[in-house]
Design a protein around this motif. Structure first.
Motif, PDB file in Angstrom:
ATOM      1  N   UNK A 139     -32.191  13.246   8.582  1.00 24.22           N
ATOM      2  CA  UNK A 139     -33.478  12.933   7.960  1.00 24.22           C
ATOM      3  C   UNK A 139     -34.631  13.063   8.947  1.00 24.22           C
ATOM      4  N   UNK A 140     -34.384  12.795  10.223  1.00 21.65           N
ATOM      5  CA  UNK A 140     -35.440  12.957  11.223  1.00 21.65           C
ATOM      6  C   UNK A 140     -35.646  14.425  11.571  1.00 21.65           C
ATOM      7  N   UNK A 141     -34.582  15.187  11.584  1.00 18.82           N
ATOM      8  CA  UNK A 141     -34.638  16.576  12.048  1.00 18.82           C
ATOM      9  C   UNK A 141     -35.079  17.537  10.950  1.00 18.82           C
ATOM     10  N   UNK A 142     -34.457  17.449   9.793  1.00 21.96           N
ATOM     11  CA  UNK A 142     -34.767  18.383   8.712  1.00 21.96           C
ATOM     12  C   UNK A 142     -35.762  17.810   7.714  1.00 21.96           C
ATOM     13  N   UNK A 143     -36.011  16.519   7.775  1.00 27.63           N
ATOM     14  CA  UNK A 143     -37.036  15.902   6.957  1.00 27.63           C
ATOM     15  C   UNK A 143     -36.496  15.055   5.824  1.00 27.63           C
ATOM     16  N   UNK A 144     -37.324  14.126   5.376  1.00 30.62           N
ATOM     17  CA  UNK A 144     -37.038  13.306   4.208  1.00 30.62           C
ATOM     18  C   UNK A 144     -38.344  13.145   3.432  1.00 30.62           C
ATOM     19  N   UNK A 174     -41.452  11.593   2.098  1.00 31.44           N
ATOM     20  CA  UNK A 174     -42.201  10.414   2.543  1.00 31.44           C
ATOM     21  C   UNK A 174     -42.468   9.489   1.362  1.00 31.44           C
ATOM     22  N   UNK A 175     -42.085   8.231   1.537  1.00 32.38           N
ATOM     23  CA  UNK A 175     -42.369   7.246   0.496  1.00 32.38           C
ATOM     24  C   UNK A 175     -43.877   6.991   0.452  1.00 32.38           C
ATOM     25  N   UNK A 185     -41.137  14.977   5.637  1.00 36.43           N
ATOM     26  CA  UNK A 185     -41.693  14.635   6.945  1.00 36.43           C
ATOM     27  C   UNK A 185     -40.582  14.710   7.977  1.00 36.43           C
ATOM     28  N   UNK A 186     -40.882  15.304   9.111  1.00 34.42           N
ATOM     29  CA  UNK A 186     -39.902  15.452  10.185  1.00 34.42           C
ATOM     30  C   UNK A 186     -40.395  14.743  11.432  1.00 34.42           C
ATOM     31  N   UNK A 187     -39.475  14.166  12.163  1.00 40.70           N
ATOM     32  CA  UNK A 187     -39.762  13.579  13.465  1.00 40.70           C
ATOM     33  C   UNK A 187     -38.749  14.163  14.456  1.00 40.70           C
ATOM     34  N   UNK A 188     -38.975  15.407  14.887  1.00 35.40           N
ATOM     35  CA  UNK A 188     -37.983  16.072  15.733  1.00 35.40           C
ATOM     36  C   UNK A 188     -37.751  15.379  17.073  1.00 35.40           C
ATOM     37  N   UNK A 189     -38.763  14.686  17.596  1.00 32.84           N
ATOM     38  CA  UNK A 189     -38.578  13.994  18.871  1.00 32.84           C
ATOM     39  C   UNK A 189     -37.596  12.840  18.700  1.00 32.84           C
ATOM     40  N   UNK A 190     -37.731  12.080  17.617  1.00 36.68           N
ATOM     41  CA  UNK A 190     -36.778  11.004  17.353  1.00 36.68           C
ATOM     42  C   UNK A 190     -35.377  11.570  17.145  1.00 36.68           C
ATOM     43  N   UNK A 191     -35.277  12.670  16.407  1.00 34.85           N
ATOM     44  CA  UNK A 191     -33.974  13.308  16.217  1.00 34.85           C
ATOM     45  C   UNK A 191     -33.356  13.691  17.560  1.00 34.85           C
ATOM     46  N   UNK A 192     -34.194  14.194  18.467  1.00 32.43           N
ATOM     47  CA  UNK A 192     -33.716  14.562  19.798  1.00 32.43           C
ATOM     48  C   UNK A 192     -33.218  13.338  20.567  1.00 32.43           C
ATOM     49  N   UNK A 193     -33.908  12.208  20.403  1.00 31.93           N
ATOM     50  CA  UNK A 193     -33.469  10.968  21.061  1.00 31.93           C
ATOM     51  C   UNK A 193     -32.088  10.556  20.573  1.00 31.93           C
ATOM     52  N   UNK A 194     -31.881  10.602  19.249  1.00 29.32           N
ATOM     53  CA  UNK A 194     -30.559  10.282  18.707  1.00 29.32           C
ATOM     54  C   UNK A 194     -29.504  11.263  19.221  1.00 29.32           C
ATOM     55  N   UNK A 195     -29.848  12.553  19.260  1.00 31.45           N
ATOM     56  CA  UNK A 195     -28.889  13.556  19.724  1.00 31.45           C
ATOM     57  C   UNK A 195     -28.535  13.355  21.195  1.00 31.45           C
ATOM     58  N   UNK A 196     -29.516  12.935  21.977  1.00 37.26           N
ATOM     59  CA  UNK A 196     -29.222  12.673  23.390  1.00 37.26           C
ATOM     60  C   UNK A 196     -28.248  11.502  23.541  1.00 37.26           C
ATOM     61  N   UNK A 197     -28.304  10.563  22.602  1.00 34.31           N
ATOM     62  CA  UNK A 197     -27.291   9.486  22.614  1.00 34.31           C
ATOM     63  C   UNK A 197     -25.898  10.051  22.370  1.00 34.31           C
ATOM     64  N   UNK A 198     -25.798  10.999  21.431  1.00 39.48           N
ATOM     65  CA  UNK A 198     -24.496  11.604  21.152  1.00 39.48           C
ATOM     66  C   UNK A 198     -23.990  12.392  22.352  1.00 39.48           C
ATOM     67  N   UNK A 199     -24.892  13.088  23.032  1.00 43.90           N
ATOM     68  CA  UNK A 199     -24.502  13.835  24.224  1.00 43.90           C
ATOM     69  C   UNK A 199     -23.992  12.881  25.306  1.00 43.90           C
ATOM     70  N   UNK A 200     -24.652  11.725  25.410  1.00 44.05           N
ATOM     71  CA  UNK A 200     -24.252  10.742  26.433  1.00 44.05           C
ATOM     72  C   UNK A 200     -22.959  10.031  26.084  1.00 44.05           C
ATOM     73  N   UNK A 201     -22.585  10.034  24.796  1.00 42.99           N
ATOM     74  CA  UNK A 201     -21.421   9.267  24.335  1.00 42.99           C
ATOM     75  C   UNK A 201     -20.126   9.983  24.703  1.00 42.99           C
ATOM     76  N   UNK A 202     -19.780   9.908  25.965  1.00 40.46           N
ATOM     77  CA  UNK A 202     -18.566  10.552  26.462  1.00 40.46           C
ATOM     78  C   UNK A 202     -17.614   9.486  27.004  1.00 40.46           C
TER      79      UNK A 202
END
Length: 640
Positions: free
Chosen positions: A146-151, A153-154, A193-210
């Protein structure tokens, strides 16, 4: 009784929340084999994206949960309710003296000064690690999508951004860059509405989850948040001054070291046993025990009992509202005098906070408080003396109750939360009539919170109330895509009070999920947004369901009410002595009788108070049920 929608029932799982996309995400996780915890975490992260004016990754979340019988799940047999406290603490440099040196007598409601350690992500990940079954990517994928591809907006999100857009352009350019279009316009309701920076933050968590195990992977993600790239970005951003509602620009106190030293905590709940039910709430660092106090004071009140009501007689009467409101006033006066984060605080180990919870809920003390309730409405702030200890109220609260508080810019109401000013002469708040986000003619916004409840086929149950990190209350951190929380505004800058500011201390929050057991078995999870009104609207629901005999949806749809006759938890901490706000569906006769009893009645719209959701499980049959609030046209339950 008329209901807006059916109470859902099934045997597989139920998810209810304040946004349909979060409920759908939680249900998808259940369908994929996850348990109630997995589903709640997925819903919680989704809420950060689709309700950004109500919560975010920079905010906090208290969670109440209970394990079921454990069949097919790791961890074995069930357990009683447990609190996971995802409320962050005050920074190490955030002292009363530091604020006084800035010329402040209250912690501002916006900007960087009121930021506490962001607790929401830590709590969600800790809950997932310890009690979930799914890997991080399985529960985070919905928020990322939803952050990357959009949702879509209410409309309330669009209206919130529009109301503070000038403030963003003038004072908070990072928020303007995130929330306004390239030509400076707010997002259009219904558009993606997209928030690509927030999506990137979540993705960086996944990258760190090793790590070698699921638990080790989640630990690695926690480290990335509280000791890695997120902590580093927050530390750097807080060094730059930003405008807040004091009318001046200030840097923040929060540092990376503050984040590194914090973890959420598991705690025993405070409970009350009544009529075969055990209602569990978070401790006195929340306002949770105030609901238990009010319920205890209502013991034996004929207006609450349902056995003597004739068929067709309305449950909501003037007598019921009067008794509830007067009980709430006494409980909230005690909240102001006695509630705070238990422990020892301050750099020298002083400021001991000893909250007498057991005495506040004792039969003797409850009887003393009940005796104060008369036929006429009280306009006083009357804390009690549990165990004979004299109460102490904040000086500003005493002056607010007496009408001699210092003059401040007029607030639009009281409740949750304080937000950015669009006009230098207006301090916004929540509408005392609704407790929900709306937009005033002056262009300011009023805020709210989120809630999610989940129950699965194994009987696992979760109730959580995420909030804070509101897009309209603090500027966006440009490298992370989200704002910090402002929960520190709930502290008092007067020494020696249970809720006085101290480094490492939790502010006394209004966030207050609920979980109830029936004959010792987890049976009901519920809650609502609404700041100081949360316990009051939950009281309406609880009585309608347990005493009025209504099912979950009927109890949610039943007319609601609340009082503002106690100090607000939010800047500028005002109150309206004697005010009672009621939905007009209670009827003209009830309104007239309340006024005859001396209440200052404000009549709100027919569907305006509260955003409750609830799920339940019948301990005998295993049947699951779910319901959500029609008010606000946003909350939905899903299940089968």
């Amino acid at each position: 009784m008329f209901t807006t929608r059916p109470e859902l029932s099934g045997t597989f799982g139920m998810v209810a929340s304040t946004h349909w996309l979060a409920s759908a995400a939680g249900m998808a996780v259940l369908e994929g084999g996850g348990n109630a915890v997995d589903a709640a975490v997925a819903a919680g992260f989704t809420l950060q994206v689709v309700e950004p004016h109500l919560n975010g990754p920079g905010g906090e979340v208290p969670v109440l949960f209970a394990r079921g019988d454990g069949r097919g799940q790791p961890g074995g047999a069930g357990s009683g309710p447990t609190v996971l406290a995802g409320q962050g603490t005050a920074p190490s440099a955030a002292t009363i003296a530091a604020h006084r040196d800035l010329g402040l007598d209250l912690v501002p409601g916006t900007g960087l000064l009121p930021a506490t350690v962001p607790g929401a992500v830590g709590a969600w990940l800790t809950l997932l690690r310890d009690h979930g079954t799914q890997p991080l990517d399985a529960v985070l994928r919905f928020a990322i999508e939803y952050a990357e591809t959009g949702h879509p907006v209410h409309p309330r999100v669009a209206a919130t951004v529009a109301s503070v857009s000038e403030h963003f352009r003038t004072h908070w350019p990072t928020s303007a860059a995130t929330w306004l279009t390239s030509d400076g316009a707010p997002p259009a309701a219904g558009r993606l509405f997209r928030n690509p920076v927030l999506a990137s933050t979540y993705r960086r968590l996944l990258v760190a989850a090793r790590g070698a195990t699921r638990e080790a992977q989640i630990d690695a993600a926690l480290a990335a948040w509280y000791q890695g790239f997120v902590a580093e970005a927050i530390d750097e951003f807080c060094r730059y001054p930003v405008m807040d509602d004091s009318g001046r620009a200030h840097t923040g106190f929060l540092t990376g070291q503050d984040l590194a030293g914090w973890t959420p905590t598991y705690e025993a709940p405070v409970t009350l046993d009544r009529g075969g039910w055990t209602l569990a709430k978070a401790g006195p660092w929340s306002q949770g025990p105030s609901l238990l106090q009010a319920l205890a004071m209502l013991d034996g009140d004929p207006a609450v009992g349902s056995s003597d009501r004739s068929p067709g007689t309305p449950f909501v009467t003037a007598e019921l509202i009067h008794s509830c409101v007067e009980s709430v006033k006494l409980a909230m006066a005690d909240r102001e005098a006695w509630y705070g984060d238990p422990g020892t605080w301050g750099p020298l180990g002083g400021d001991v906070v000893d909250v007498p919870v057991e005495a506040l809920l004792s039969q003797q003390y409850t009887a003393e408080r009940r005796a104060l309730i008369g036929e006429r409405a009280s306009t006083e702030l009357r804390p009690g003396s549990p165990d004979g200890r004299p109460p102490r109220l904040p000086e500003l609260a005493v002056r607010a109750a007496s009408g001699t508080a210092p003059s401040r810019p007029a607030a639009a109401g009281v409740g949750e939360p304080t937000v950015a000013r669009a006009d230098a002469d207006v301090v916004p708040g929540v509408d005392s009539r609704t407790g929900e986000q709306s937009v005033t003619p002056q262009g300011t916004t009023r805020g709210d919170t989120c809630h999610v409840d989940v129950v699965d086929r194994w009987g696992n149950m979760v109730s959580a109330t995420p909030s804070g990190g509101w897009l309209q209350s603090s500027p966006v951190i440009p490298s992370l895509g989200f704002a910090l929380g402002t929960r520190g505004q709930m502290f008092w800058l007067e020494p020696g009070l249970p809720n006085s500011l101290a480094p490492g201390k939790r502010p006394r929050t209004t966030l207050t999920p609920s979980l109830a057991l029936r004959d010792g078995v987890p049976a009901l999870a519920f809650g609502t947004p609404g700041g100081d009104q949360q316990e009051q609207w939950q009281l309406c629901f609880w009585l309608a369901h347990t005493a009025g005999g209504m099912d979950l949806q009927q109890a949610i749809d039943s007319p609601a009410w609340h009082t503002t006759s106690f100090p607000s938890s939010f800047y500028p901490r005002d109150m309206t002595p004697g005010e009672v706000v009621v939905e007009d569906r209670v009827g003209p006769e009830v309104i007239a009788e309340l006024r005859r009893r001396g209440h200052d009645v404000t009549v709100s719209g027919p569907w305006s108070l509260g955003r409750l959701s609830a799920v339940s499980r019948d301990p005998e049959t295993g049947v699951l049920r779910g319901a959500a609030n029609p008010r606000g046209m946003q909350g939905y339950a899903a299940g089968r």
